[in-house]
Scaffold this motif. Structure first.
Motif, PDB file in Angstrom:
ATOM      1  N   ILE A  67       0.577  -0.649   0.222  1.00 24.89           N
ATOM      2  CA  ILE A  67      -0.219   0.223  -0.059  1.00 24.89           C
ATOM      3  C   ILE A  67       0.802   1.203   0.040  1.00 24.89           C
ATOM      4  N   PRO A  68       1.380   1.823  -0.956  1.00 27.38           N
ATOM      5  CA  PRO A  68       1.732   3.195  -1.413  1.00 27.38           C
ATOM      6  C   PRO A  68       1.127   3.832  -0.211  1.00 27.38           C
ATOM      7  N   ILE A  69       2.235   4.535   0.477  1.00 28.55           N
ATOM      8  CA  ILE A  69       1.562   6.083   1.670  1.00 28.55           C
ATOM      9  C   ILE A  69       0.948   6.938   0.965  1.00 28.55           C
ATOM     10  N   GLU A  70       0.815   7.672  -0.228  1.00 27.64           N
ATOM     11  CA  GLU A  70       0.350   8.442  -0.786  1.00 27.64           C
ATOM     12  C   GLU A  70      -1.627   8.004  -0.388  1.00 27.64           C
ATOM     13  N   ASP A  71      -2.021   6.555  -0.346  1.00 28.67           N
ATOM     14  CA  ASP A  71      -3.486   6.259  -0.548  1.00 28.67           C
ATOM     15  C   ASP A  71      -4.061   6.189   1.292  1.00 28.67           C
ATOM     16  N   LEU A  72      -3.235   6.399   2.237  1.00 28.26           N
ATOM     17  CA  LEU A  72      -3.119   6.493   3.764  1.00 28.26           C
ATOM     18  C   LEU A  72      -3.103   7.727   3.844  1.00 28.26           C
ATOM     19  N   VAL A  73      -3.082   8.994   3.109  1.00 29.02           N
ATOM     20  CA  VAL A  73      -3.250  10.291   3.105  1.00 29.02           C
ATOM     21  C   VAL A  73      -4.187  11.223   2.326  1.00 29.02           C
ATOM     22  N   GLY A  74      -4.401  12.464   2.776  1.00 26.35           N
ATOM     23  CA  GLY A  74      -4.940  12.929   1.635  1.00 26.35           C
ATOM     24  C   GLY A  74      -6.267  13.405   2.335  1.00 26.35           C
ATOM     25  N   THR A  75      -7.249  14.375   1.811  1.00 24.33           N
ATOM     26  CA  THR A  75      -7.794  15.122   2.151  1.00 24.33           C
ATOM     27  C   THR A  75     -10.132  14.787   2.227  1.00 24.33           C
ATOM     28  N   GLY A  76     -10.357  14.584   3.132  1.00 26.59           N
ATOM     29  CA  GLY A  76     -11.609  13.960   3.719  1.00 26.59           C
ATOM     30  C   GLY A  76     -12.296  14.133   4.416  1.00 26.59           C
ATOM     31  N   LYS A 153      -9.994   6.479  -1.121  1.00 30.99           N
ATOM     32  CA  LYS A 153      -9.359   5.961   0.194  1.00 30.99           C
ATOM     33  C   LYS A 153      -9.015   5.221   0.756  1.00 30.99           C
ATOM     34  N   TRP A 154      -9.846   5.332   1.968  1.00 36.99           N
ATOM     35  CA  TRP A 154      -9.699   4.484   3.210  1.00 36.99           C
ATOM     36  C   TRP A 154     -10.876   4.645   3.916  1.00 36.99           C
ATOM     37  N   ILE A 155     -11.467   4.444   4.827  1.00 35.97           N
ATOM     38  CA  ILE A 155     -13.079   4.454   5.233  1.00 35.97           C
ATOM     39  C   ILE A 155     -12.455   4.021   6.836  1.00 35.97           C
ATOM     40  N   GLY A 156     -13.558   5.106   8.087  1.00 32.70           N
ATOM     41  CA  GLY A 156     -12.890   4.851   9.020  1.00 32.70           C
ATOM     42  C   GLY A 156     -14.166   5.066  10.086  1.00 32.70           C
ATOM     43  N   ALA A 157     -13.592   4.680  11.201  1.00 33.29           N
ATOM     44  CA  ALA A 157     -14.228   4.701  12.561  1.00 33.29           C
ATOM     45  C   ALA A 157     -14.154   4.676  13.845  1.00 33.29           C
ATOM     46  N   ASP A 158     -15.134   5.574  14.243  1.00 35.35           N
ATOM     47  CA  ASP A 158     -14.691   5.113  16.186  1.00 35.35           C
ATOM     48  C   ASP A 158     -15.059   3.900  16.850  1.00 35.35           C
ATOM     49  N   LEU A 159     -15.149   2.467  16.041  1.00 35.36           N
ATOM     50  CA  LEU A 159     -16.347   1.786  16.479  1.00 35.36           C
ATOM     51  C   LEU A 159     -15.360   0.160  16.297  1.00 35.36           C
ATOM     52  N   ALA A 160     -15.478  -0.836  16.837  1.00 36.95           N
ATOM     53  CA  ALA A 160     -15.003  -1.616  17.321  1.00 36.95           C
ATOM     54  C   ALA A 160     -14.613  -2.426  15.220  1.00 36.95           C
ATOM     55  N   SER A 161     -16.435  -2.198  15.052  1.00 34.36           N
ATOM     56  CA  SER A 161     -15.592  -3.138  13.858  1.00 34.36           C
ATOM     57  C   SER A 161     -17.220  -1.294  12.945  1.00 34.36           C
ATOM     58  N   ILE A 162     -16.817  -1.214  11.439  1.00 37.26           N
ATOM     59  CA  ILE A 162     -17.477  -0.345  10.445  1.00 37.26           C
ATOM     60  C   ILE A 162     -18.719  -2.053  10.321  1.00 37.26           C
ATOM     61  N   ASP A 163     -18.132  -3.139  10.035  1.00 31.58           N
ATOM     62  CA  ASP A 163     -19.554  -3.266  10.120  1.00 31.58           C
ATOM     63  C   ASP A 163     -20.409  -3.616  11.161  1.00 31.58           C
ATOM     64  N   LEU A 230      -6.720  13.602   6.344  1.00 35.95           N
ATOM     65  CA  LEU A 230      -6.132  12.856   7.611  1.00 35.95           C
ATOM     66  C   LEU A 230      -4.906  12.255   6.636  1.00 35.95           C
ATOM     67  N   GLY A 231      -4.466  11.147   7.726  1.00 31.99           N
ATOM     68  CA  GLY A 231      -3.513  10.512   7.857  1.00 31.99           C
ATOM     69  C   GLY A 231      -4.051   9.514   8.749  1.00 31.99           C
ATOM     70  N   ALA A 232      -3.900   7.606   8.299  1.00 27.04           N
ATOM     71  CA  ALA A 232      -3.202   6.508   8.700  1.00 27.04           C
ATOM     72  C   ALA A 232      -1.982   5.995   8.651  1.00 27.04           C
ATOM     73  N   PHE A 233      -1.108   5.642   9.949  1.00 23.81           N
ATOM     74  CA  PHE A 233       0.255   5.319   9.257  1.00 23.81           C
ATOM     75  C   PHE A 233       1.060   3.745  10.096  1.00 23.81           C
ATOM     76  N   PRO A 234      -0.035   2.901   9.169  1.00 25.42           N
ATOM     77  CA  PRO A 234       0.048   0.923  10.151  1.00 25.42           C
ATOM     78  C   PRO A 234       1.697   1.218   9.707  1.00 25.42           C
ATOM     79  N   TRP A 235       2.151   0.345  10.193  1.00 20.36           N
ATOM     80  CA  TRP A 235       4.115  -1.139   9.141  1.00 20.36           C
ATOM     81  C   TRP A 235       4.061  -1.116   7.908  1.00 20.36           C
ATOM     82  N   ARG A 236       4.919  -0.739   7.781  1.00 25.42           N
ATOM     83  CA  ARG A 236       4.801  -0.965   6.541  1.00 25.42           C
ATOM     84  C   ARG A 236       5.100  -2.552   6.159  1.00 25.42           C
ATOM     85  N   TRP A 237       4.822  -3.092   6.464  1.00 27.06           N
ATOM     86  CA  TRP A 237       4.590  -4.623   7.051  1.00 27.06           C
ATOM     87  C   TRP A 237       4.641  -5.281   5.885  1.00 27.06           C
ATOM     88  N   VAL A 238       5.561  -6.366   4.662  1.00 26.06           N
ATOM     89  CA  VAL A 238       5.183  -7.471   3.501  1.00 26.06           C
ATOM     90  C   VAL A 238       3.879  -8.507   4.695  1.00 26.06           C
TER      91      VAL A 238
END
Length: 253
Positions: A67-76, A153-163, A230-238
């Motif tokens: 996942i490119p870092i630019e896919d994790l940062v943007g306006t929203g 780009k991505w969806i987020g929520a203040d929930l344990a599961s978005i479902d 907004l930006g989300a920054f996880p590990w760059r984990w292969v």
């Protein structure tokens, strides 16, 4: 520029999903014995604020290392749904669009702010059953619109599961809550929450290589009803299918 933290505090005593083991933290070295502190942490990656990579629910989906870092940062938009969310609410596309502070743009990041963060483990109003087992969620039409039409780009929520919580394994693990839900609605659960929508949000996003960010928190209220960067920054984990991460909003003064 101000940086607003949208991340829950993380700790080894925080609750995990019922099908997951508890977090384990062990001291490898300590200051009083070794003159330094080093810890070994054993955890799943879906506890606390975290990113679900598409590979979590799709065998051909991108893993974190792809996942490119630019896919994790943007306006929203942080869409404030607090006025309409209560236990087990299945909110509609119309309700989301009506609550949006402005039209959703193609390529946006969308955060659904339900106010359910008030029940998370770090709050004085903590309620684990409300947080994990009685939380609201979007109707499938919401994610169809966001993914198919708006190419988010991505969806987020203040929930344990978005479902919706009864579209997760809670439905099987807590039959007493299914009975409570049916008593509340006066209908069999299959009429209002059909199994064809089980984990629909997870599968829809994953099969379209869209990340999800769950268990958001922190100072979300400060950016509710606003367009922000907004930006989300996880590990760059292969090979990684999910990662604990830091999520922030950037505000220009």
């Amino acid at each position: 520029m101000r940086v607003i933290d949208l991340t829950q505090p993380w700790g080894d005593r925080m609750p995990t999903w019922p099908q997951f083991a508890s977090i384990e933290v062990t001291d490898i070295t300590t200051h009083h014995r070794d003159r330094k502190s080093t810890m070994l942490v054993k955890t799943n990656m879906h506890t606390g604020t975290h990113v679900d990579a598409p590979s979590h629910y799709c065998e051909t989906g991108k893993h974190l290392g792809e996942i490119p870092i630019e896919d994790l940062v943007g306006t929203g938009l942080v869409i404030d749904l607090r006025p309409i969310t209560d236990r087990w609410r299945l909110y509609t596309l119309k309700e989301v669009l009506d609550a949006a502070p402005e039209p959703i743009r193609e390529g946006d990041i969308v955060v659904l702010y339900t106010g359910w963060e008030r029940y998370n483990w770090a709050q004085p109003t903590r309620d684990d059953v409300m947080y994990f087992d009685r939380h609201p969620g979007p109707h499938p039409e919401v994610i169809d619109y966001l993914v198919d039409e708006k190419k988010i780009k991505w969806i987020g929520a203040d929930l344990a599961s978005i479902d919706h919580s009864l579209f997760t394994r809670v439905r099987w693990m807590r039959p007493d809550l299914v009975e409570e839900y049916e008593a509340m609605t006066g209908k069999p659960i299959e009429e209002t929450l059909p199994m064809k929508w089980f984990e629909y949000i997870h599968y829809k996003t994953a099969r379209n290589n869209v990340c999800m960010v769950e268990n958001m928190g922190g100072d979300l209220a400060k950016v509710a009803g606003r367009r922000v960067t907004l930006g989300a920054f996880p590990w760059r984990w292969v090979g990684g299918e999910g990662s604990i991460c830091r999520v922030v909003a950037f505000l220009e003064d």
